[in-house]
Design an enzyme around this catalytic site. Structure first.
Site, PDB file in Angstrom:
ATOM      1  N   THR A  95       0.856  -1.190   0.000  1.00  0.00           N
ATOM      2  CA  THR A  95       0.000   0.000   0.000  1.00  0.00           C
ATOM      3  C   THR A  95       0.890   1.236   0.000  1.00  0.00           C
ATOM      4  O   THR A  95       2.118   1.146   0.060  1.00  0.00           O
ATOM      5  CB  THR A  95      -0.902   0.045   1.257  1.00  0.00           C
TER       6      THR A  95
ATOM      7  N   LYS B 263      12.579   8.895  -1.627  1.00  0.00           N
ATOM      8  CA  LYS B 263      13.519   7.903  -2.159  1.00  0.00           C
ATOM      9  C   LYS B 263      14.972   8.307  -1.906  1.00  0.00           C
ATOM     10  O   LYS B 263      15.789   7.484  -1.464  1.00  0.00           O
ATOM     11  CB  LYS B 263      13.269   7.685  -3.647  1.00  0.00           C
TER      12      LYS B 263
ATOM     13  N   LEU C 103      14.793  -2.772  -9.037  1.00  0.00           N
ATOM     14  CA  LEU C 103      16.242  -2.617  -9.182  1.00  0.00           C
ATOM     15  C   LEU C 103      16.954  -2.833  -7.842  1.00  0.00           C
ATOM     16  O   LEU C 103      16.455  -2.398  -6.806  1.00  0.00           O
ATOM     17  CB  LEU C 103      16.577  -1.215  -9.708  1.00  0.00           C
TER      18      LEU C 103
ATOM     19  N   GLU D  87      13.443  -3.091  -0.416  1.00  0.00           N
ATOM     20  CA  GLU D  87      14.185  -2.854  -1.653  1.00  0.00           C
ATOM     21  C   GLU D  87      13.372  -2.040  -2.653  1.00  0.00           C
ATOM     22  O   GLU D  87      13.904  -1.174  -3.349  1.00  0.00           O
ATOM     23  CB  GLU D  87      14.593  -4.191  -2.273  1.00  0.00           C
TER      24      GLU D  87
END
Length: 815
Positions: free
Chosen positions: A555, A682, A613, A606
């Site tokens: 989610t 990120k 990736l 990850e």
């Protein structure tokens, strides 16, 4: 001569008894037989309940007696021809009348003595053996009934009488020497004192009766007929992968039966062990099955462990204090106290410092034991030399058993490591000098997980079962489940990993199945599920307490990310593509990482950066190997890269954003991507994984969206604002054309500072030719100075994100 014993389930009803009669008939063609039978299934429990109610002046005992009478009369009527029933039915009624008279006495007196209890309990075997003997005489008249009370003599320790073998063996031998009958049918469990008073040999004593007779007559073989195919590597009701054991030694069988292998009553082995009489355990309902042969031969097996067993409802009593150190007789006094109270000690361990002694007993004996011990050591307790007895209840003893264990190193370490990985706390440990048994005391709630985990490790060719609790079944979740379903066979055969989805949940519904949800039609099953309640989802996962449990969050929900702490504290691993937790306050991020280590529960994310990736994994390996990251440059949004690669004079910005959503490249709320917050999260995660402390508000976010677009509160208004400000986006595009550049949304970190924003990328830059939804990351480190470490590939899309989540699950399977 062979001795055959049939348990309660084998003689539960007329239908089962017919199977027993057929087995007896087949065996009698080649052997003279002694047949020992238990009471009909549940009858002993009913007798015990009736006696207890009668002693409590509860009239309902009469209803139980009526039920017992009906059960036996119905059984006899189905087995015996009508023409021969009359006298037999009268005999059963006389026995029942005798039973009712005894219980009336208990009712009037308001008490139940051990002696009376034994007499009451004897009626189960007396009734069943009479009926079975009469039924078999319809097949072969050369069969006789013998009351085992006339052969087996005991002391007057009612409830669990001790057999007088010297007298009993003589009586048994004399009877069978003088008796030429082909088949002798006897009741099990019951015996008689030297004064002629009925006694019993303890629950499960029918096995013991058969063994006593087999030992006395030097039987060729003792066969125990039950409802399972012999002894198993673990309790098959708890461990579904448990396997039957073909051969086992007397010593191994004794250890397993002591530790709860209920297929065999522990004292059974002793009478036949001395005579080397083999015991064969067979299944009444599958007589062709091989069963388990117990003998004095030690089998040559590849696995050192023969079986895993357990005893439930255990209490741990600890007596400790400085007054025990160097004081002789402390242990003697402790065990004398327990002996006087007739409390059986199941488990013993003592610290080498002599500071404490720890014993395991049944929960039912705990209060009595505690009181007796504290009284016996009252003086030392008052002088503070010894602490009051510590009692811990609701525990369980698990044991690895195997004759060959002494020849293998590291079994204890392997056992405790396996339990530790699943957060099974070990309260006490004991191992005998023979090394035939390693025992550990654990919490009773962990027994299922412990047995399955150990069985998996020692018996299942290293196949590891992973139990998934999946929340979020949208585009990515659907692909993830599809990948599990399609790869299940490969994972099991090649990687030795058995992946089961135990729970599924979306925002409306959730479903649970402890045996694993069928993934063929999971959508319709989920539609019929119960209301989705996150707190209930956590509670159910905790309650199931399955080994190798993994919570999979697919989610983008902040409240779901707040659940991670609770899962990790239950040693449930967390795999997530939800970036909120790892980009939340730095203290929370560190706390989750710490909990993962503390509770040995992997926390893998990850897919937080770069979808499938291996970006985060690469950073972890760099740091672990001693490298240091100084600078990061990256295009981390596959959705934004897709948008700016497709936005041109022929496709409006609004239309391209819409298409990105349709293809599953953006979050459900596309503003998360376009506002830059997703990219900021990120780069923050990469910075933290690189070893730097930073929070999201320290990242400069240079948004290209007009303020009105950012201020919208729903998707409809957001897309309307994109149309309204279309000229703004066209101007950005034209500026990029004028500079002969491409638009890329870039994240960067250098010298402790980080930023995200739209940049004009010239042709000579590595980011210029980044196509489609690809991501690219450049790491500048101590080792990668002039030429950065570059990772490039698809960084968005349901399938690749799902594959990244899948990879994290497999990583846990390989730990």
């Amino acid at each position: 001569m062979k001795v055959l014993k049939f348990g309660g389930t084998s003689v539960a009803n007329a239908q089962n008894i017919k199977l027993v009669l057929d087995i007896i008939n087949q065996n009698s063609k080649e052997n003279k037989l002694v047949v020992v039978v238990s009471a009909l299934s549940k009858v002993t429990d009913m007798l015990q309940s009736a006696a207890a109610k009668a002693a409590e002046n509860d009239e309902s005992f009469r209803e139980i007696v009526a039920e017992i009478e009906k059960k036996h009369l119905d059984t006899l009527k189905e087995l015996i021809p009508v023409s021969e029933q009359s006298s037999l039915l009268s005999h059963i009624k006389r026995i029942i009348n005798h039973l009712e008279t005894l219980l009336d006495g208990c009712f009037l007196l308001g008490e139940l003595s051990p002696r009376t209890a034994d007499t009451v309990l004897s009626f189960g075997e007396l009734l069943s053996s009479f009926i079975i003997a009469q039924a078999y005489q319809q097949i072969d008249k050369n069969a006789v009934y013998k009351d085992s009370r006339e052969l087996i003599k005991t002391n007057a320790d009612f409830g669990k009488a001790v057999v007088n073998f010297e007298i009993s063996n003589v009586l048994i031998q004399e009877y069978f020497a003088e008796n030429d009958s082909k088949i002798n049918i006897l009741p099990g469990f019951i015996a008689q004192t030297l004064d002629g008073i009925t006694s019993t040999l303890g629950r499960g004593g029918s096995d013991y009766t058969a063994a006593i007779i087999a030992g006395a007559i030097d039987a060729e073989q003792l066969e125990i007929w039950t409802d399972v195919n012999g002894m198993f590597t673990a309790n098959p009701k708890i461990v579904k992968q448990a396997q039957p054991i073909a051969t086992i030694s007397y010593q191994e069988a004794m250890e397993l039966s002591h530790f709860g292998a209920k297929v065999l009553y522990p004292p059974t082995i002793q009478p036949v062990l001395r005579k080397n009489i083999p015991i064969l355990i067979k299944n009444t309902f599958e007589p062709e099955a091989e069963g388990t042969l117990i003998s004095n031969k030690i089998s040559e097996q590849t696995t050192p462990v023969k079986g895993i067993s357990h005893i439930e409802h255990i209490s741990l009593l600890t007596l400790e204090g400085p007054g025990m150190i160097g004081v002789s007789g402390s242990s003697k006094r402790l065990f004398e106290v327990l002996s006087h109270e007739k409390i059986n000690v199941i488990f013993i361990t003592q610290a080498s410092s002599e500071h404490s002694i720890c014993i395991g007993i049944l929960n039912s004996d705990a209060e009595n034991a505690e009181e007796a011990i504290n009284k016996a050591f009252e003086v030392e307790i008052l002088q503070n030399k010894i602490d009051p007895c510590i009692v811990e209840k609701d525990l369980c003893i698990i044991a690895l058993v195997g004759e060959n264990m002494k020849n293998h190193q590291g079994l204890s370490g392997r056992m405790f490591s396996t339990l530790g990985k699943n957060n099974v706390n070990i309260r006490a440990i004991a191992q005998g000098a023979s090394e035939r048994n390693i025992s550990a005391v654990i919490n009773e709630r962990d027994v299922k997980k412990a047995l399955n985990t150990l069985h998996e490790n020692f018996f299942e060719e290293n196949t590891k079962q992973l139990n998934l609790f999946v929340m979020g079944v949208g585009n990515v979740g659907e692909k993830f489940i599809e990948q599990i379903h399609s790869q299940k066979k490969f994972l099991k055969e090649v990687l030795k990993i058995n992946v089961r989805v135990i729970a599924l949940s979306n925002s409306r519904k959730m479903i649970f199945d402890e045996d694993g949800i069928s993934l063929k039609d999971w959508q319709s099953t989920l539609d019929k599920g119960e209301a989705a309640i996150p707190t209930e989802f956590i509670a159910r996962a905790k309650e199931l307490n399955l080994r190798n449990s993994i919570f999979v969050d697919i989610t983008a929900n902040a409240s779901v990310s707040e659940m991670y702490e609770k899962f990790l504290k239950e040693s449930i691993a967390v795999v997530t593509c939800n970036k909120i937790a790892c980009s939340s306050a730095y203290d929370n991020y560190k706390k989750l990482k710490s909990l993962s280590r503390q509770y040995n529960a992997p926390f893998l994310f990850e897919t937080n950066v770069g979808a499938g990736l291996p970006i985060i994994d690469t950073v972890k390996n760099l740091i672990a190997s001693g490298d240091k990251v100084h600078k990061i440059q990256a295009v981390l949004s596959g959705s934004l890269n897709f948008i700016f690669n497709n936005f041109d004079e022929n496709n409006s910005f609004h239309d391209v954003v819409k298409e990105a959503g349709v293809q599953g490249f953006t979050e459900p709320d596309p503003k998360i991507d376009l506002s830059g917050i997703d990219v900021a999260r990120k780069i923050l995660i990469l910075i933290r994984e690189s070893g730097y402390e930073m929070d999201i508000d320290a990242i400069a976010n240079e948004s290209f969206l007009p303020a009105e677009c950012l201020a919208t509160t729903n998707n409809e208004d957001f897309f309307a604002s994109l149309i309204k400000h279309s000229q703004h986006f066209e101007n950005i595009y034209k500026e990029a054309l004028a500079k002969d550049s491409r638009l890329k949304y870039v994240a960067q970190f250098e010298n402790g500072k980080a930023s995200v924003g739209l940049q004009f990328i010239p042709k000579d830059h590595p980011f210029y030719n980044l196509e489609g939804k690809d991501n690219i990351v450049l790491f500048y480190t101590d080792r990668y100075v002039d030429q950065p470490l570059l990772i490039k590939g698809a960084g968005a899309g349901a399938a690749v994100t799902a594959s990244g989540i899948f990879a994290d699950v497999i990583r846990i399977g390989n730990i």
